[in-house]
Design a protein around this motif. Structure first.
Motif, PDB file in Angstrom:
ATOM      1  N   HIS A   1      -5.598   2.927  -6.471  1.00  0.00           N
ATOM      2  CA  HIS A   1      -6.533   3.143  -5.514  1.00  0.00           C
ATOM      3  C   HIS A   1      -8.028   3.251  -6.029  1.00  0.00           C
ATOM      4  O   HIS A   1      -8.874   2.513  -4.993  1.00  0.00           O
ATOM      5  CB  HIS A   1      -5.942   4.380  -4.791  1.00  0.00           C
ATOM      6  CG  HIS A   1      -5.208   4.097  -3.471  1.00  0.00           C
ATOM      7  ND1 HIS A   1      -3.818   3.597  -3.939  1.00  0.00           N
ATOM      8  CD2 HIS A   1      -5.378   3.827  -2.063  1.00  0.00           C
ATOM      9  CE1 HIS A   1      -3.250   3.232  -2.932  1.00  0.00           C
ATOM     10  NE2 HIS A   1      -4.156   3.443  -1.834  1.00  0.00           N
TER      11      HIS A   1
ATOM     12  N   ASN B   1      -5.325  -3.338  -3.529  1.00  0.00           N
ATOM     13  CA  ASN B   1      -4.485  -2.562  -4.321  1.00  0.00           C
ATOM     14  C   ASN B   1      -3.250  -3.547  -5.172  1.00  0.00           C
ATOM     15  O   ASN B   1      -2.934  -3.109  -6.242  1.00  0.00           O
ATOM     16  CB  ASN B   1      -3.485  -1.896  -3.324  1.00  0.00           C
ATOM     17  CG  ASN B   1      -4.321  -0.373  -3.137  1.00  0.00           C
ATOM     18  OD1 ASN B   1      -5.344  -0.205  -3.495  1.00  0.00           O
ATOM     19  ND2 ASN B   1      -3.809   0.027  -1.902  1.00  0.00           N
TER      20      ASN B   1
ATOM     21  N   ASP C   1       1.026  -1.160  -0.081  1.00  0.00           N
ATOM     22  CA  ASP C   1       0.109   0.038   0.079  1.00  0.00           C
ATOM     23  C   ASP C   1       0.958   1.303   0.193  1.00  0.00           C
ATOM     24  O   ASP C   1       0.938   2.189  -0.854  1.00  0.00           O
ATOM     25  CB  ASP C   1      -0.902  -0.046   1.280  1.00  0.00           C
ATOM     26  CG  ASP C   1      -1.890   1.163   1.241  1.00  0.00           C
ATOM     27  OD1 ASP C   1      -2.257   1.443   0.179  1.00  0.00           O
ATOM     28  OD2 ASP C   1      -2.403   1.492   2.287  1.00  0.00           O
TER      29      ASP C   1
ATOM     30  N   HIS D   1      -8.082  -3.273   1.711  1.00  0.00           N
ATOM     31  CA  HIS D   1      -7.170  -2.227   0.837  1.00  0.00           C
ATOM     32  C   HIS D   1      -5.993  -2.741   0.481  1.00  0.00           C
ATOM     33  O   HIS D   1      -5.609  -2.552  -0.874  1.00  0.00           O
ATOM     34  CB  HIS D   1      -7.171  -1.343   1.895  1.00  0.00           C
ATOM     35  CG  HIS D   1      -6.454   0.016   1.499  1.00  0.00           C
ATOM     36  ND1 HIS D   1      -7.159   0.817   0.380  1.00  0.00           N
ATOM     37  CD2 HIS D   1      -5.209   0.578   1.408  1.00  0.00           C
ATOM     38  CE1 HIS D   1      -6.410   1.839   0.007  1.00  0.00           C
ATOM     39  NE2 HIS D   1      -5.331   1.961   0.586  1.00  0.00           N
TER      40      HIS D   1
ATOM     41  N   HIS E   1       1.201   3.901  -2.964  1.00  0.00           N
ATOM     42  CA  HIS E   1       1.226   5.391  -2.559  1.00  0.00           C
ATOM     43  C   HIS E   1       2.337   6.216  -3.338  1.00  0.00           C
ATOM     44  O   HIS E   1       2.048   7.245  -4.066  1.00  0.00           O
ATOM     45  CB  HIS E   1       1.067   5.573  -1.244  1.00  0.00           C
ATOM     46  CG  HIS E   1      -0.018   5.174  -0.258  1.00  0.00           C
ATOM     47  ND1 HIS E   1      -0.049   5.110   1.007  1.00  0.00           N
ATOM     48  CD2 HIS E   1      -1.300   5.018  -0.649  1.00  0.00           C
ATOM     49  CE1 HIS E   1      -1.040   4.441   1.427  1.00  0.00           C
ATOM     50  NE2 HIS E   1      -1.922   4.617   0.306  1.00  0.00           N
TER      51      HIS E   1
HETATM   52 ZN    ZN Z   1      -3.758   3.329   0.299  1.00  0.00          ZN
END
Ligand code: ZN
Ligand code: NAD
Length: 360
Positions: free
Chosen positions: A262, A280, A195, A276, A199
């Motif tokens: 996302h 992702n 994650d 999540h 990002h």
């Molecule tokens: Zn995230």
């Protein structure tokens, strides 16, 4: 030009074993003996005396163990708030979240909803919160989401998965003790760590990029590469670096935005309840055309750590279900604008997203 004026976490402790200082840090914040500290702790620690024995309860303080099997919901926040209001004569002195993104987000949301009228769903969006929340403390036990630094708490509501984004959302205090992340299972370590990596990629390649985001993003990306590609780190180094990668990755998106992975992962979460981190990863694996370098490196990291992602999760979905996911994803306009540019609607069509989802 009107530049955004963002709040940051005002106080942070970093250090192995710093969790032991919790009591000392929060004691001065106790309002009175009837205003308890409420600890929301991931129930993975329920029988873990190593962690729970260090949570010192006084007066009416209470631990509430919360399952993170599902991502936080607006109704779950409302239930917790009601339970707290009915159980105590006074508003709590503080809410302390101990866990991953799920628990950290719940702690932020509960703190806000104790001082703002109505239900959590009414505040999903940007800058709808009117009153500061209760003093809230975040203590991550798994690293990657950046929820410990962010200005949002992501909740699934009746009609959408969307954050409560506000100046009052960030924690008042964060404790970064890398020892707390030592027992995270490898798969989950990878998903949540990715994650952070995603990002960075989405922020660094986005059209919203600026030097503030870029510097944090570069730092976080380098740390992710050290943690997930190199093998010569000690366990402690690896845990500390991942913890800081998560922090810097979160700071990077604070002043920019995330992107395609996302947006599409929110669709998977909303319809299928896919969490999540893994969501992702499932999406990002198919995004070479948007993030060629980032996806190449992702596949390499996946191989090094022997990670097998689920396949065919959208294979049997009806057109109606696919539409729900596509609408959820396309509704996140700033994410697409950041990823593709102002004219994103020319290339990101329903058909395009359908063909991508069908690969997953
Ligand atoms: Zn995230
Ligand atoms: P999580 O909090 O759901 O935890 C994942 C799993 O790891 C759970 O089973 C949990 O019990 C387990 N776990 C946590 N700490 C552990 C430990 N020390 N030892 C063993 N097991 C442990 O996962 P996450 O990826 O950290 O968080 C995902 C959530 O974060 C999603 O709800 C997502 O929407 C949210 N999120 C929020 C932000 C934000 O800025 N607010 C950003 C990204 C994601």
């Amino acid at each position: 030009m009107n530049y955004k004026n963002f709040p940051m976490v005002p106080r942070v402790v970093f250090g192995r074993g710093s969790f032991n200082q919790l009591s000392e840090i929060i004691s001065p914040k106790r309002l009175n003996t009837k205003a308890p500290f409420i600890y929301l702790i991931d129930d993975v620690f329920k029988n873990d005396a190593w962690l729970t024995s260090r949570v010192a309860l006084s007066y009416d303080d209470r631990i509430i163990f919360v399952s993170s099997e599902e991502e936080p919901k607006t109704t779950q926040v409302d239930d917790l708030v009601e339970d707290i209001i009915l159980s105590f004569k006074e508003r709590p002195s503080g809410i302390i979240g101990i866990g991953g993104g799920t628990i950290l987000d719940l702690a932020k949301a509960v703190s806000l909803m104790l001082t703002n009228e109505g239900g959590a769903k009414d505040y999903q969006g940007w800058d709808l919160i009117k009153n500061p929340g209760i003093y809230h403390v975040g203590i991550p036990t798994i690293s990657g989401t950046g929820a410990e630094v962010s200005r949002t708490t992501v909740l699934t509501g009746p009609t959408r998965k969307l954050g409560i984004n506000s100046d009052f959302t960030p924690f008042d205090q964060v404790i970064l003790d890398s020892e707390l992340i030592k027992d995270v299972p490898t798969d989950q370590w990878f998903y949540t760590g990715m994650d952070c990596y995603i990002h960075c990629v989405e922020s660094l390649t986005g059209t919203y990029l600026n030097t503030f985001s870029q510097t944090y993003g570069n730092m976080a990306l380098e740390l992710c590469k050290e943690v997930f590609l190199e093998h010569n780190l000690t366990e402690v180094e690896s845990q500390e670096k991942l913890m800081m990668a998560s922090w810097h990755g979160g700071m990077s998106i604070a002043y920019s935005q995330v992107g395609v992975a996302h947006a599409m992962s929110y669709g998977l979460a909303y319809l299928l309840g896919i969490k999540h981190g893994i969501g992702n990863c499932i999406v990002f694996d198919h995004l070479e055309e948007f993030y060629p370098e980032g996806v190449k490196l992702f596949k390499k990291m996946k191989k090094i750590h022997n990670i097998t992602l689920p396949k065919g999760i959208c294979a049997d979905l009806s057109d109606k279900d696919l539409d729900i996911m596509i609408n959820t994803a396309m509704g996140l306009e700033p994410l697409w604008e950041n990823a593709i540019g102002k004219n994103w609607k020319k290339t990101i069509t329903k058909e395009k997203l359908k063909s991508l989802y069908q690969k997953m």
